[in-house]
Design a protein around this motif. Structure first.
Motif, PDB file in Angstrom:
ATOM      1  N   GLU A 179      48.066  70.375  35.904  1.00 45.19           N
ATOM      2  CA  GLU A 179      47.759  70.636  37.311  1.00 45.19           C
ATOM      3  C   GLU A 179      47.800  72.133  37.606  1.00 45.19           C
ATOM      4  OE1 GLU A 179      50.526  68.269  39.487  1.00 45.19           O
ATOM      5  OE2 GLU A 179      49.343  66.424  39.300  1.00 45.19           O
ATOM      6  N   ASP A 236      44.478  74.177  38.707  1.00 44.51           N
ATOM      7  CA  ASP A 236      44.456  74.975  39.935  1.00 44.51           C
ATOM      8  C   ASP A 236      43.895  76.364  39.672  1.00 44.51           C
ATOM      9  OD1 ASP A 236      45.442  72.977  41.549  1.00 44.51           O
ATOM     10  OD2 ASP A 236      47.520  73.690  41.512  1.00 44.51           O
ATOM     11  N   GLN A 237      44.226  76.945  38.518  1.00 42.59           N
ATOM     12  CA  GLN A 237      43.705  78.264  38.190  1.00 42.59           C
ATOM     13  C   GLN A 237      42.198  78.228  37.937  1.00 42.59           C
ATOM     14  OE1 GLN A 237      45.385  81.160  38.380  1.00 42.59           O
ATOM     15  NE2 GLN A 237      47.003  79.875  39.222  1.00 42.59           N
ATOM     16  N   HIS A 239      40.641  78.017  41.307  1.00 44.41           N
ATOM     17  CA  HIS A 239      40.730  79.322  41.975  1.00 44.41           C
ATOM     18  C   HIS A 239      39.650  80.258  41.447  1.00 44.41           C
ATOM     19  CE1 HIS A 239      42.585  82.813  43.921  1.00 44.41           C
ATOM     20  NE2 HIS A 239      42.367  83.459  42.785  1.00 44.41           N
TER      21      HIS A 239
END
Length: 235
Positions: A180, A184-185, A188
């Motif tokens: 996770e 998320d990176q 982003h």
């Protein structure tokens, strides 16, 4: 939608023009998208990523990447690639490997005679922190688990700040919490920095959550499917 940053037309990829793995009539990818590539093992997913990365030449057709007909014309670091085997320097530290992500901005010869700038060192720490490996920055990669090594490879690509990131099963071997963090990176990079992220992954749940678009390789062709329609294991 903005102009495409990847455009493939009448293209065949593979190892033999007599029996190409994949024939692509038309395909476009755009900045800010996360695109999943799915299909059974051996169908050509890795070969497609390697072709987009410029590591393998298409058999025929036209390929435009970031407005250039040849990947050699692109600025170094424009394309980030995380291969299945990761491509890490195992006898070097985590920090060294991630710092390598910034070095395409200079030539290898120049890097021998220059020390990393304060900005490069800061970005290295930030990329390592982003994947949860701050306590491992001085450890040799060979001492890390397989999942930790994947996180190093992701951090190296984040350091690069590519316009296109190609990730071949980079979320494999990670526990749920870490996957996770890494996911998320990737989001982003796409949504905040405007990169196009193209990934291969075998988790239907992750693909449904992460991807704006899904492309299936099937019987030598590509076809788009809705992310919500994935239900079977992606072998």
């Amino acid at each position: 939608m903005s102009n495409s940053i990847i455009k493939l037309s009448q293209m065949e990829i593979g190892f033999s023009s007599e029996s190409p793995l994949i024939s692509i009539t038309d395909f476009e990818a755009f900045a800010g998208e996360v695109i999943g590539i799915i299909g059974v093992s051996g169908i050509g997913k890795t070969t497609l990523l390697r072709t987009l990365a410029g590591l393998q030449q298409p058999l025929s057709g036209q390929m435009s990447i970031l407005g250039k007909s040849s990947i050699k014309e692109l600025d170094k670091g424009s394309i980030g690639y995380i291969p299945q085997r990761l491509g890490l320097v195992h006898h070097q530290t985590v920090g060294y490997n991630v710092l390598m992500g910034a070095l395409p901005q200079a030539t290898w010869w120049q890097s021998l005679f220059s020390l990393p700038s304060a900005d490069m060192r800061r970005r290295t720490r930030e990329a390592i922190d982003a994947v949860g490996l701050s306590e491992k920055i001085s450890e040799q990669v060979s001492q890390l688990s397989g999942g930790q090594q994947r996180r190093v490879a992701v951090a190296r690509s984040l350091m690069q700040k590519p316009s296109i990131l190609l990730a071949d099963e980079c979320l494999g071997e990670l526990d749920l919490a870490t996957s996770e963090i890494v996911a998320d990176q990737l989001l982003h990079l796409a949504k905040e920095q405007g990169a196009c992220v193209i990934l291969v992954d075998h988790s239907p749940a992750r693909m449904r959550v992460l991807c704006d678009r899904l492309v299936e390789l099937h019987q030598g062709k590509i076809r788009e499917i809705e992310p919500g329609n994935i239900s079977l294991p992606l072998l």
